[in-house]
Design a protein around this motif. Structure first.
Motif, PDB file in Angstrom:
ATOM      1  N   ASP A 106       0.706  -1.486  -0.197  1.00 38.08           N
ATOM      2  CA  ASP A 106       0.582  -0.138  -0.084  1.00 38.08           C
ATOM      3  C   ASP A 106       0.856   0.881  -0.007  1.00 38.08           C
ATOM      4  OD1 ASP A 106       1.089  -0.527   2.869  1.00 38.08           O
ATOM      5  OD2 ASP A 106      -0.106   0.703   3.398  1.00 38.08           O
ATOM      6  N   GLY A 107       2.507   1.195   0.483  1.00 40.91           N
ATOM      7  CA  GLY A 107       3.048   2.474  -0.863  1.00 40.91           C
ATOM      8  C   GLY A 107       3.843   2.567   0.637  1.00 40.91           C
ATOM      9  N   ARG A 108       3.756   2.130   1.888  1.00 41.17           N
ATOM     10  CA  ARG A 108       4.638   2.698   2.650  1.00 41.17           C
ATOM     11  C   ARG A 108       5.871   2.275   2.908  1.00 41.17           C
ATOM     12  NH1 ARG A 108       1.251   0.071   7.295  1.00 41.17           N
ATOM     13  NH2 ARG A 108       0.224  -1.527   5.564  1.00 41.17           N
ATOM     14  N   LEU A 109       7.069   3.366   3.581  1.00 45.59           N
ATOM     15  CA  LEU A 109       8.140   2.523   3.731  1.00 45.59           C
ATOM     16  C   LEU A 109       8.168   2.682   5.245  1.00 45.59           C
ATOM     17  CD1 LEU A 109      11.355   2.202   3.254  1.00 45.59           C
ATOM     18  CD2 LEU A 109      11.236   4.095   3.212  1.00 45.59           C
ATOM     19  N   ILE A 110       8.688   1.101   6.351  1.00 42.63           N
ATOM     20  CA  ILE A 110       9.073   1.545   7.361  1.00 42.63           C
ATOM     21  C   ILE A 110      10.046   1.108   8.103  1.00 42.63           C
ATOM     22  CG2 ILE A 110       7.512  -0.573   9.559  1.00 42.63           C
ATOM     23  CD1 ILE A 110       4.919  -0.208   7.982  1.00 42.63           C
ATOM     24  N   ALA A 111      10.582   1.829   8.995  1.00 48.39           N
ATOM     25  CA  ALA A 111      11.287   1.727   9.779  1.00 48.39           C
ATOM     26  C   ALA A 111      10.734   0.472  10.943  1.00 48.39           C
ATOM     27  CB  ALA A 111      12.026   2.537  10.299  1.00 48.39           C
ATOM     28  N   LEU A 112      11.946   0.178  11.760  1.00 48.46           N
ATOM     29  CA  LEU A 112      11.522  -0.620  12.723  1.00 48.46           C
ATOM     30  C   LEU A 112      12.719  -1.070  13.595  1.00 48.46           C
ATOM     31  CD1 LEU A 112       8.956  -4.108  11.797  1.00 48.46           C
ATOM     32  CD2 LEU A 112       8.327  -1.680  12.259  1.00 48.46           C
ATOM     33  N   ASP A 113      12.461  -0.755  15.388  1.00 46.73           N
ATOM     34  CA  ASP A 113      13.543  -0.418  16.428  1.00 46.73           C
ATOM     35  C   ASP A 113      13.939  -2.880  15.683  1.00 46.73           C
ATOM     36  OD1 ASP A 113      15.002  -2.687  19.063  1.00 46.73           O
ATOM     37  OD2 ASP A 113      15.271   0.320  18.713  1.00 46.73           O
ATOM     38  N   ALA A 114      15.181  -2.792  15.371  1.00 50.92           N
ATOM     39  CA  ALA A 114      15.532  -4.144  14.804  1.00 50.92           C
ATOM     40  C   ALA A 114      15.597  -5.279  15.867  1.00 50.92           C
ATOM     41  CB  ALA A 114      17.183  -4.185  15.076  1.00 50.92           C
ATOM     42  N   LYS A 115      15.503  -4.565  17.536  1.00 48.98           N
ATOM     43  CA  LYS A 115      15.745  -5.563  18.969  1.00 48.98           C
ATOM     44  C   LYS A 115      14.085  -5.503  19.512  1.00 48.98           C
ATOM     45  CE  LYS A 115      20.311  -3.499  20.620  1.00 48.98           C
ATOM     46  NZ  LYS A 115      20.803  -3.683  21.979  1.00 48.98           N
ATOM     47  N   THR A 116      13.725  -4.641  18.950  1.00 53.29           N
ATOM     48  CA  THR A 116      12.004  -5.005  20.184  1.00 53.29           C
ATOM     49  C   THR A 116      11.086  -5.092  19.071  1.00 53.29           C
ATOM     50  OG1 THR A 116      11.417  -2.340  20.229  1.00 53.29           O
ATOM     51  CG2 THR A 116      12.588  -3.933  21.597  1.00 53.29           C
ATOM     52  N   GLY A 117      11.232  -5.252  17.495  1.00 54.70           N
ATOM     53  CA  GLY A 117       9.708  -5.277  16.775  1.00 54.70           C
ATOM     54  C   GLY A 117       9.011  -3.707  16.418  1.00 54.70           C
ATOM     55  N   LYS A 118       9.601  -3.042  17.338  1.00 50.78           N
ATOM     56  CA  LYS A 118       8.567  -1.423  17.367  1.00 50.78           C
ATOM     57  C   LYS A 118       8.871  -0.953  16.412  1.00 50.78           C
ATOM     58  CE  LYS A 118       7.910  -1.457  22.830  1.00 50.78           C
ATOM     59  NZ  LYS A 118       8.718  -0.727  23.723  1.00 50.78           N
ATOM     60  N   LEU A 119       7.325   0.385  15.806  1.00 48.84           N
ATOM     61  CA  LEU A 119       7.500   1.244  15.091  1.00 48.84           C
ATOM     62  C   LEU A 119       8.462   2.417  15.362  1.00 48.84           C
ATOM     63  CD1 LEU A 119       6.458   2.106  12.073  1.00 48.84           C
ATOM     64  CD2 LEU A 119       4.010   2.612  13.270  1.00 48.84           C
ATOM     65  N   ALA A 120       9.226   2.631  14.197  1.00 50.13           N
ATOM     66  CA  ALA A 120      10.406   3.950  14.564  1.00 50.13           C
ATOM     67  C   ALA A 120       9.607   4.668  14.172  1.00 50.13           C
ATOM     68  CB  ALA A 120      11.454   3.589  14.551  1.00 50.13           C
ATOM     69  N   TRP A 121       9.451   4.921  12.167  1.00 51.11           N
ATOM     70  CA  TRP A 121       8.543   5.333  11.723  1.00 51.11           C
ATOM     71  C   TRP A 121       7.985   4.589  11.025  1.00 51.11           C
ATOM     72  CZ3 TRP A 121      10.339   5.485   6.992  1.00 51.11           C
ATOM     73  CH2 TRP A 121      11.949   5.369   7.041  1.00 51.11           C
ATOM     74  N   SER A 122       6.729   5.349   9.914  1.00 54.91           N
ATOM     75  CA  SER A 122       6.219   5.041   8.678  1.00 54.91           C
ATOM     76  C   SER A 122       5.841   6.692   8.181  1.00 54.91           C
ATOM     77  CB  SER A 122       5.235   4.259   8.884  1.00 54.91           C
ATOM     78  OG  SER A 122       3.865   3.439   7.703  1.00 54.91           O
ATOM     79  N   ALA A 123       6.336   6.419   6.803  1.00 55.43           N
ATOM     80  CA  ALA A 123       6.278   7.231   5.721  1.00 55.43           C
ATOM     81  C   ALA A 123       5.572   6.509   4.649  1.00 55.43           C
ATOM     82  CB  ALA A 123       8.333   7.556   5.600  1.00 55.43           C
ATOM     83  N   LYS A 124       4.864   7.710   4.064  1.00 52.12           N
ATOM     84  CA  LYS A 124       3.509   6.807   2.551  1.00 52.12           C
ATOM     85  C   LYS A 124       4.506   7.591   2.107  1.00 52.12           C
ATOM     86  CE  LYS A 124      -0.464   4.898   1.425  1.00 52.12           C
ATOM     87  NZ  LYS A 124       0.159   5.375   0.002  1.00 52.12           N
ATOM     88  N   THR A 125       5.145   6.939   0.981  1.00 52.31           N
ATOM     89  CA  THR A 125       5.371   6.798  -0.859  1.00 52.31           C
ATOM     90  C   THR A 125       4.964   7.741  -1.472  1.00 52.31           C
ATOM     91  OG1 THR A 125       6.570   5.156  -1.244  1.00 52.31           O
ATOM     92  CG2 THR A 125       7.589   6.169   0.780  1.00 52.31           C
ATOM     93  N   THR A 126       3.692   6.807  -1.536  1.00 49.93           N
ATOM     94  CA  THR A 126       2.203   6.783  -2.109  1.00 49.93           C
ATOM     95  C   THR A 126       1.298   7.432  -2.406  1.00 49.93           C
ATOM     96  OG1 THR A 126       2.001   4.979  -2.031  1.00 49.93           O
ATOM     97  CG2 THR A 126       3.335   4.126  -3.046  1.00 49.93           C
ATOM     98  N   GLU A 127       0.410   7.914  -3.071  1.00 50.65           N
ATOM     99  CA  GLU A 127      -0.523   8.604  -3.375  1.00 50.65           C
ATOM    100  C   GLU A 127      -1.935   7.392  -3.093  1.00 50.65           C
ATOM    101  OE1 GLU A 127      -0.909  11.561  -1.870  1.00 50.65           O
ATOM    102  OE2 GLU A 127       1.189  12.034  -2.006  1.00 50.65           O
ATOM    103  N   LYS A 128      -3.049   8.049  -2.395  1.00 56.61           N
ATOM    104  CA  LYS A 128      -4.230   6.669  -2.191  1.00 56.61           C
ATOM    105  C   LYS A 128      -4.277   6.249  -3.161  1.00 56.61           C
ATOM    106  CE  LYS A 128      -8.323   5.275  -0.136  1.00 56.61           C
ATOM    107  NZ  LYS A 128      -7.713   3.711   0.107  1.00 56.61           N
TER     108      LYS A 128
END
Length: 693
Positions: free
Chosen positions: A136-158
């Motif tokens: 669905d066009g998101r780029l997601i960054a996760l903490d490698a140790k915990t799996g918690k969401l660090a940030w999410s960026a929508k790279t496309t338009e709906k």
């Protein structure tokens, strides 16, 4: 935007294994391995003289549906992979224990883009975070140790038709991502770089020009777009243009450049998108940009004015070769069109290009201009049908090649097939969902008898541009991605379930393991606590069944992360050998004309996952064996209403009741045909794996 959910497991094994040796090549952090994207590991603990004692150490059973054709990465003794609709897993490979799992809940928000983005092709690790793109066009960054969401960026338009199935690329403090969609919507390609820490956009480079009336894009690609626009004709922007960077990149620390591999034009047929011709930059090109700013530096176009889906979005290897008595910094690529290219990284100029697979679209590549010497008949002029080699699947697909600096060889999974091309009789009323038919007149029989499709693992010398050895196989999709090591080994999986290790210098088979499922994803190798391990995901799920050879049952095959090392003693449990019968309702009357319309829609919408002629190799359920097409209401609930989007099945809300029934009748007709073939002994039922070597 859905934030997703992280399933955190409070267990002692959550921390990465300790006592790790920090040496070069200890990790496998990206889609292409380490620096240069060579898929080469300098580890040599496993060698030709001891590889026979490699055994299974652990297996982790993956319970997420959808495609398994994904590359794992590793850092600090933890293996990460994104399976199905980008569900990220962190696993301790020594024990096969899940450390954490993150579900971005793609099925809750993704629309038509799920049709092209069958799943995640890979991910990346950098600076304590793992990065993944979603359909669905998101780029997601996760903490490698915990799996918690660090940030999410929508790279496309709906609703813009773009999706992400490719792996992000990381370099310095940035992460870059492209997108797909050019085969399904009027899409204009671009690449976006984000700050790894914050997720803020740093730069964006457009790969084809937009509507000139709208002026500059206000982006890193402005100057390049003015140049590129001169190579287009007509009102190309109404079709999007294409050129999407849907797969591979490569970062070059020597020149601080990012190399972008771009895809086909939209639509494929240049006579439609750019009447009057033109090179159509930067379609089917390798584009070098400044890694910090995204500013254009140079480009090399493998197919000017491309019209066959011969894109250059495939993996690029960066290395040094001795050519003409001096060391040259080069970029190696074997794109779809059947030529192996060696390009000077500093200037973007062609050094050499030779065919590695049968092709008839060009007489060769002009060494002075770098341009192909095209066969005019390949553009199917004056309504003639032309049987083209390679097919749009390409002589090299997405399974990555690897380069071993010790042997000087590239290990290339090659494919051999052709396809008939012709202009469609009319484009009136056609839409992008018509897929290849919109562009190439799909369904036109070739005027010549086609040879059986096949494939091979090639050992290719890029310095001399010659094949050194090959290992042939039946079937176009038989070959998996390769990795190679300082132990002079080549690691490769296959669609028949074998995971093999060969001698890198001779191709001799040294070791083989039957994984009970397709093993075509990228194998990786790394070091934990002083011991070399090899991991691969089994369950890659082949697109089309091959009848007389191995078929994989989507519902009964295991999908697993398998890890191997010297002295491994673990064993897989027996495979599930349940035979799934073809289903039929003898009382159902099938109108052949209606079923024929359904066959066209099936080729356009369904075959890319469920297989050609409705015969799946395991990438998705084999529909002639499924109970859902037996019931019209259940069929509509899945296709039209989208009740299985959470399992990776797209929604086709635009289908009318009549179109749905045509599709259903085609599937029922195919079931009857297969039952008849089975009775004659001309088609085999699904079965367990052959445990032979």
């Amino acid at each position: 935007m859905i934030a997703g959910s992280a399933l955190l497991f409070a267990m002692a094994t959550q921390a990465a294994p300790s006592g790790r040796q920090q040496i070069a090549g200890a990790d496998w952090p990206g889609y292409g391995g380490g620096e240069g994207d060579t898929r080469y590991s300098p580890l040599a603990q496993i060698r030709q003289d001891n590889v026979a004692s490699v055994g299974l150490v652990s297996q982790y059973d993956i319970d997420v549906g959808g495609s398994g054709l994904t590359a794992a990465v590793e850092h600090g003794g933890v293996v990460y992979f994104a399976i199905g609709q980008a569900v990220v897993h962190a696993v301790d490979p020594l024990t096969g224990t899940l450390l954490w799992k993150y579900d971005p809940e793609v099925g809750a928000v993704a629309g038509p883009e799920m049709r092209g983005a069958w799943g995640s092709r890979g991910m990346a690790y950098a600076n304590g975070r793992v990065f993944v793109g979603t359909s669905d066009g998101r780029l997601i960054a996760l903490d490698a140790k915990t799996g918690k969401l660090a940030w999410s960026a929508k790279t496309t338009e709906k609703g813009d038709g773009r999706y992400i199935s490719g792996a992000p690329w990381v370099f310095k403090d940035k992460v870059v991502i492209g997108h797909g969609g050019a085969d399904f919507a009027p899409v204009r390609g671009y690449v976006t770089a984000y700050d790894q820490k914050t997720g803020k956009q740093v730069w964006r480079f457009y790969t084809v020009p937009g509507n000139p009336a709208k002026g500059p894009d206000g982006a890193a690609s402005d100057g390049a777009m003015a140049m590129a626009a001169k190579t287009w004709k007509g009102e190309w922007w109404k079709y999007g243009g294409g050129g999407t960077a849907w797969n591979a990149f490569s970062y070059d620390p020597k020149y601080n450049r990012l190399y972008i591999g771009t895809g086909n034009g939209t639509p494929w047929n240049q006579k439609i998108r750019s009447p009057g011709g033109g090179d159509n930059l930067f379609v089917c090109s390798i584009v070098a940009v400044d890694a910090d700013t995204g500013k254009y530096i140079w480009h090399y176009q493998v197919n000017p004015g491309e019209t066959w889906d011969y894109n250059a979005a495939h993996d690029m290897v960066l290395t040094d070769l001795m050519i003409g008595g001096r060391k040259r910094s080069v970029l190696l690529q074997a794109p779809k069109n059947g030529f192996f290219y060696v390009i000077d990284r500093e200037t973007g100029k062609l050094i050499s290009a030779e065919t590695f697979a049968p092709q008839n679209w060009a007489q060769g590549i002009d060494k002075t201009t770098g341009r192909p010497i095209e066969n005019p008949e390949a553009r199917f002029p004056n309504g003639q049908v032309f049987t083209l080699f390679p097919s749009p699947y390409g002589a090299h697909g997405t399974p990555g090649m690897s380069f071993n600096p010790e042997t000087g060889l590239v290990y290339l999974p090659a494919m051999f097939a052709g396809r008939a091309y012709v202009d469609p009789p009319s484009i009136n009323g056609m839409t992008f969902v018509d897929g290849e038919r919109f562009n190439t007149g799909i369904g036109i029989p070739p005027p010549v008898k086609m040879p059986p499709t096949s494939s091979a693992l090639l050992a290719w010398n890029p310095t001399t541009q010659r094949e050194i050895w090959r290992i042939p196989a039946a079937g176009m999709f038989a070959q998996g991605a390769t990795a190679t090591t300082a132990g002079k080994l080549v690691l490769q999986g296959h669609d028949d379930g074998r995971f093999t290790i060969r001698a890198a210098d001779s191709g001799k088979l040294l070791w083989s393991f039957q994984a009970q499922a397709s093993t075509t994803p990228q194998p990786i190798t790394y070091l934990v606590k002083g011991r070399q391990y090899i991991s691969i995901i089994a369950g890659g799920r082949v697109i089309s069944a091959r009848g007389v050879e191995q078929e994989w049952n989507y519902r009964t095959q295991r999908m697993q992360l398998l890890t191997f090392a010297l002295g491994g003693k673990s064993k897989l449990p027996p495979p599930n050998t349940t035979v799934m019968p073809y289903l039929d309702d003898p009382a159902l009357k099938i109108d052949t004309a209606t079923a024929a319309r359904g066959a066209t829609d099936f080729a356009d919408r369904c075959a890319s996952c469920h297989g050609g002629a409705a015969r799946s190799g395991g990438a998705a359920p084999d529909l002639p064996r499924s109970s859902i097409p037996m019931d019209a209401d259940a069929f509509k609930a899945v296709l039209h209403d989208g009740v299985l989007t959470s399992r990776g099945m797209p929604r086709f809300a635009e289908l009318s009741d009549a179109e749905l029934e045509a599709l259903r009748l085609y599937i029922r007709q195919r079931a009857r045909e297969l039952i008849a073939e089975q009775a004659k002994g001309t088609v085999k039922t699904q079965k367990g794996p052959d445990n032979g070597q």
